[in-house]
Design a protein around this motif. Structure first.
Motif, PDB file in Angstrom:
ATOM      1  N   LEU A   1      39.010  43.604  42.039  1.00 23.39           N
ATOM      2  CA  LEU A   1      40.089  43.977  41.116  1.00 23.39           C
ATOM      3  C   LEU A   1      41.471  43.750  41.688  1.00 23.39           C
ATOM      4  O   LEU A   1      42.409  43.470  40.968  1.00 23.39           O
ATOM      5  N   GLU A   2      41.586  43.861  43.001  1.00 22.20           N
ATOM      6  CA  GLU A   2      42.915  43.811  43.601  1.00 22.20           C
ATOM      7  C   GLU A   2      43.153  42.547  44.411  1.00 22.20           C
ATOM      8  O   GLU A   2      44.207  42.357  44.980  1.00 22.20           O
TER       9      GLU A   2
ATOM     10  N   SER B   1      44.008  43.436  31.080  1.00 22.81           N
ATOM     11  CA  SER B   1      45.235  42.788  31.553  1.00 22.81           C
ATOM     12  C   SER B   1      44.972  41.922  32.773  1.00 22.81           C
ATOM     13  O   SER B   1      45.695  40.970  33.039  1.00 22.81           O
ATOM     14  N   LYS B   2      43.940  42.231  33.513  1.00 21.20           N
ATOM     15  CA  LYS B   2      43.593  41.422  34.686  1.00 21.20           C
ATOM     16  C   LYS B   2      42.694  40.246  34.314  1.00 21.20           C
ATOM     17  O   LYS B   2      42.443  39.371  35.126  1.00 21.20           O
TER      18      LYS B   2
ATOM     19  N   HIS C   1      42.015  52.197  38.261  1.00 18.30           N
ATOM     20  CA  HIS C   1      42.090  51.084  37.308  1.00 18.30           C
ATOM     21  C   HIS C   1      41.640  51.499  35.920  1.00 18.30           C
ATOM     22  O   HIS C   1      40.676  52.220  35.762  1.00 18.30           O
TER      23      HIS C   1
ATOM     24  N   ASN D   1      45.058  37.012  42.063  1.00 15.10           N
ATOM     25  CA  ASN D   1      45.170  37.117  40.608  1.00 15.10           C
ATOM     26  C   ASN D   1      45.066  38.564  40.138  1.00 15.10           C
ATOM     27  O   ASN D   1      44.965  38.833  38.957  1.00 15.10           O
ATOM     28  N   GLY D   2      44.989  39.496  41.102  1.00 21.43           N
ATOM     29  CA  GLY D   2      44.834  40.899  40.698  1.00 21.43           C
ATOM     30  C   GLY D   2      46.188  41.422  40.254  1.00 21.43           C
ATOM     31  O   GLY D   2      46.324  42.175  39.380  1.00 21.43           O
TER      32      GLY D   2
ATOM     33  N   LYS E   1      39.505  40.411  33.840  1.00 21.02           N
ATOM     34  CA  LYS E   1      38.332  40.534  34.700  1.00 21.02           C
ATOM     35  C   LYS E   1      37.305  41.431  34.026  1.00 21.02           C
ATOM     36  O   LYS E   1      37.681  42.393  33.345  1.00 21.02           O
TER      37      LYS E   1
END
Ligand SMILES: [Zn+2]
Length: 138
Positions: free
Chosen positions: A133-134, A55-56, A36, A137-138, A58
């Motif tokens: 992260l995944e 972009s995430k 990532h 919404n990841g 987060k």
């Protein structure tokens, strides 16, 4: 019991404003290993989060247990001298953290706080970071 020597304490004090601490570097290594991309300490965001996955939408904070008052052995310790000074200072840190996290969440950021003491278990931290992260919404 306050077991810190003056030297240890001054070292710890110098760490509070200091970015790029060892625990932070460990989390960055893990995030990179997971593949990532992230930005560091984005000043535009409340609290300048340690890792920002733009972009995430987060962010990850790596918090020192003492400074951010984690509910663990390291976090529950208040130095024996200048107790009022420390109490005010540490409580101020916690209030500030809460404000920062609420603001980020209101602005639509998902937030993960990783504590210094949790990083010792690198496998677990990697799994947690991957989920964060995944996941949805990841
Ligand atoms: Zn802790």
């Amino acid at each position: 019991v306050d077991t810190l020597t003056a030297k240890q304490r001054s070292k710890r004090m110098s760490m509070v404003r200091c970015k790029n601490t060892e625990p932070e570097k460990a989390v960055r290594r893990i995030a990179s290993a997971l593949g990532h991309k992230y930005r560091l300490h984005l000043r535009d965001l409340p609290g300048a989060p340690d890792l920002v996955f733009v972009s995430k939408r987060k962010v990850v904070f790596v918090h020192g247990c003492f400074w951010h008052q984690h509910k663990c052995a390291a976090g529950n310790r208040i130095p024996k001298s200048r107790i009022n000074f420390w109490r005010t200072k540490l409580e101020g840190n916690v209030l500030r953290d809460n404000r920062i996290l609420s603001k980020l969440r209101r602005d639509g950021w998902r937030v993960l706080v990783i504590w210094e003491c949790q990083i010792r278990d690198e496998t677990k931290t990697a799994a947690r970071l991957k989920r964060f992260l995944e996941g949805e919404n990841g």
